[in-house]
Scaffold this active site. Structure first.
Site, short mmCIF file in Angstrom:
data_model
loop_
_atom_site.label_atom_id
_atom_site.label_comp_id
_atom_site.label_asym_id
_atom_site.label_seq_id
_atom_site.Cartn_x
_atom_site.Cartn_y
_atom_site.Cartn_z
N CYS A 242 10.09 6.22 -0.67
CA CYS A 242 10.24 7.65 -0.95
C CYS A 242 11.72 8.05 -0.99
O CYS A 242 12.13 8.88 -1.80
CB CYS A 242 9.53 8.49 0.12
C1 BEZ Z 1 7.59 4.17 1.48
O1 BEZ Z 1 7.91 5.25 1.00
O2 BEZ Z 1 8.41 3.29 1.65
C2 BEZ Z 1 6.17 3.89 1.85
C3 BEZ Z 1 5.36 4.90 2.30
C4 BEZ Z 1 4.06 4.60 2.64
C5 BEZ Z 1 3.58 3.31 2.53
C6 BEZ Z 1 4.40 2.31 2.05
C7 BEZ Z 1 5.71 2.59 1.71
#
Ligand code: BEZ
Length: 212
Positions: A46
């Site tokens: 994110c």
């Molecule tokens: C991420 O944004 O890195 C992420 C969020 C939830 C699950 C896997 C990755």
């Protein structure tokens, strides 16, 4: 909650965001819009996504597109995380992030898929036209960062259709020939497409990209 389908009016809402309270439809005004959710603040994928969107500000502005993000985390979390995004992605987040702690907006847009995760939003994307109608919906899994170049490509295609009566073929990219939409008659072609056209089949008529 009802499924949101292409052509539906994007549901309106008022929400707390990192840039204050926003009424979605008023904020959109006459612009195109992208509303996208991410699973959680302070997560690695994110962080790269929101940094990338911030870096694409000029690209979105050039297309008259406003961008709004969402997660179910709160405002304090958003504001702290924005500092991290700015620092680590070498950018400035300059679009609102909805703090959807009560899940009002994520429920309205069906952004929580309980069989994938019952707490976090998935990576939903909605592209909305100036008529407030939904033009695209896509859903990515949490572990896959989105391709924002692809979103810009779809926006370019949507705007070519809206403003120039052409569609775009498979794997089209900016500058490639376009498809004259079936609603245009052969009689209308010379006036609408002065750059010329090629009739491959009566239903497959190609023309150079009209807005270049
Ligand atoms: C991420 O944004 O890195 C992420 C969020 C939830 C699950 C896997 C990755």
């Amino acid at each position: 909650m009802p499924t949101i389908r292409l052509g539906d009016i994007a549901p309106n809402f008022t929400a707390q965001t990192s840039e204050g309270e926003i009424n979605f439809h008023e904020w959109l005004g006459d612009s195109w819009g992208v509303l996208f959710s991410h699973p959680a603040d302070y997560t690695p994928v994110c962080t790269t996504e929101l940094g990338t969107v911030a870096k694409y500000t000029d690209e979105f502005n050039a297309r008259n597109v406003k961008v709004m993000a969402l997660s179910v985390d709160g405002l304090v979390s958003h504001k702290g995380w924005i500092k991290d995004i700015n620092e680590t992605q070498d950018t400035t987040v300059n679009f609102p992030i909805i703090a959807d702690e009560d899940r009002k907006v994520s429920s309205l847009y069906d952004m929580i898929h309980p069989n994938a995760d019952d707490k976090m939003t998935v990576r939903s994307v909605f592209i909305i036209g100036p008529d407030k109608k939904v033009k695209l919906t896509i859903t990515y899994p949490a572990s896959t960062g989105r391709n924002f170049d692809e979103l810009l490509r779809v926006i370019d295609s949507l705007q070519l259709t809206a403003y120039h009566k052409v569609a775009t073929p498979a794997n089209w990219k900016n500058g490639d020939d376009c498809v004259i939409v079936p609603a245009v008659t052969n009689e209308q072609i010379p006036e609408l497409f002065p750059k010329g056209h090629k009739e491959v089949k009566p239903y497959l008529r190609m023309t150079p990209q009209p807005n270049l």
